[in-house]
Design a protein around this motif. Structure first.
Motif, PDB file in Angstrom:
ATOM      1  N   SER A   1       0.806  -1.346  -0.006  1.00 16.83           N
ATOM      2  CA  SER A   1      -0.316  -0.011  -0.071  1.00 16.83           C
ATOM      3  C   SER A   1       0.825   1.381  -0.096  1.00 16.83           C
ATOM      4  O   SER A   1       1.678   0.618   0.644  1.00 16.83           O
ATOM      5  N   GLY A   2       0.363   2.228  -0.615  1.00 17.38           N
ATOM      6  CA  GLY A   2       1.008   3.139  -0.240  1.00 17.38           C
ATOM      7  C   GLY A   2       1.846   3.798   1.487  1.00 17.38           C
ATOM      8  O   GLY A   2       2.714   4.725   1.676  1.00 17.38           O
ATOM      9  N   GLY A   3       0.838   4.071   2.440  1.00 16.70           N
ATOM     10  CA  GLY A   3       1.375   3.961   3.589  1.00 16.70           C
ATOM     11  C   GLY A   3       1.991   2.798   4.162  1.00 16.70           C
ATOM     12  O   GLY A   3       3.595   3.405   4.802  1.00 16.70           O
ATOM     13  N   GLN A   4       2.733   1.586   3.352  1.00 15.18           N
ATOM     14  CA  GLN A   4       3.307   0.024   3.706  1.00 15.18           C
ATOM     15  C   GLN A   4       4.280   1.613   2.634  1.00 15.18           C
ATOM     16  O   GLN A   4       5.532   1.206   2.807  1.00 15.18           O
ATOM     17  N   GLY A   5       4.484   1.610   1.691  1.00 17.78           N
ATOM     18  CA  GLY A   5       5.956   1.964   0.715  1.00 17.78           C
ATOM     19  C   GLY A   5       6.068   3.977   1.199  1.00 17.78           C
ATOM     20  O   GLY A   5       7.939   3.255   0.829  1.00 17.78           O
ATOM     21  N   ARG A   6       5.473   3.744   1.874  1.00 10.45           N
ATOM     22  CA  ARG A   6       5.809   5.407   3.090  1.00 10.45           C
ATOM     23  C   ARG A   6       7.297   4.961   3.659  1.00 10.45           C
ATOM     24  O   ARG A   6       8.644   5.852   4.184  1.00 10.45           O
ATOM     25  N   ILE A   7       6.582   3.979   4.566  1.00  9.92           N
ATOM     26  CA  ILE A   7       7.106   3.829   5.851  1.00  9.92           C
ATOM     27  C   ILE A   7       8.807   2.656   4.934  1.00  9.92           C
ATOM     28  O   ILE A   7      10.180   2.479   5.429  1.00  9.92           O
ATOM     29  N   LEU A   8       8.993   1.815   3.979  1.00  8.42           N
ATOM     30  CA  LEU A   8       9.614   1.453   2.918  1.00  8.42           C
ATOM     31  C   LEU A   8      10.687   2.597   2.670  1.00  8.42           C
ATOM     32  O   LEU A   8      11.038   2.193   2.690  1.00  8.42           O
ATOM     33  N   PHE A   9      10.040   3.769   2.651  1.00 12.05           N
ATOM     34  CA  PHE A   9      11.222   4.644   1.795  1.00 12.05           C
ATOM     35  C   PHE A   9      12.108   4.690   2.880  1.00 12.05           C
ATOM     36  O   PHE A   9      13.051   5.296   2.741  1.00 12.05           O
ATOM     37  N   VAL A  10      11.768   4.927   3.731  1.00 10.86           N
ATOM     38  CA  VAL A  10      12.319   5.873   5.081  1.00 10.86           C
ATOM     39  C   VAL A  10      12.861   4.345   5.357  1.00 10.86           C
ATOM     40  O   VAL A  10      14.779   5.072   5.418  1.00 10.86           O
TER      41      VAL A  10
END
Length: 146
Positions: free
Chosen positions: A32-41
């Motif tokens: 998900s987009g939220g998971q992607g934000r966490i992964l990006f960090v």
């Protein structure tokens, strides 16, 4: 005079999230987009606490915890106890998460091209400068009330 900046920002964010998640699915990336934000960090700096992730993503700590729970279930990240501070839990990337990075970055590039279509380089720089000013003002205000 009526202003609509906040309304536009909210609408842009909602549409951007839907489009981004659609592009991720089309690219075979089931996050998900939220998971992607966490992964990006985490791709930038692995082994962070929930508090650190929260600060770097601007997501609430409880939201990060909920999203991380789902990511642990999917084998995307893992939790370990910090050996230096047993009260802290460290969130780390799994090998599977590392394999997702290239596809995620491809989708991010597609989204950036779509987001700035029709903008000149000068317009993009000016637009981002205005957004940074708004973010700074809101951050200072929020930090003053914590």
């Amino acid at each position: 005079m009526e202003t609509r900046g906040g309304f536009y920002i909210t609408q842009i964010k909602q549409r951007q999230e839907r489009i981004f998640e659609k592009l991720l699915r089309e690219n075979g990336t089931e996050i998900s987009g939220g998971q992607g934000r966490i992964l990006f960090v985490l791709w930038k700096n692995d082994n962070l606490t929930v508090s650190e992730i929260s600060r770097k993503t601007s997501l609430a700590k409880n939201t990060v915890s909920i999203v991380v729970d789902k990511m642990v279930q999917k084998g995307i990240v893992e939790r370990t106890i910090n050996p230096d501070n047993r009260r802290q839990t460290i969130i780390s990337l799994t090998e599977y998460a590392r394999t997702l990075r290239e596809k995620y970055e491809q989708v991010s590039q597609r989204m950036n091209h779509l987001f700035y279509r029709g903008f000149s380089q000068e317009e993009r720089v000016e637009f981002e400068r205005y957004l940074a000013r708004i973010l700074e003002t809101l951050t200072q205000w929020e930090d003053g009330y914590k």
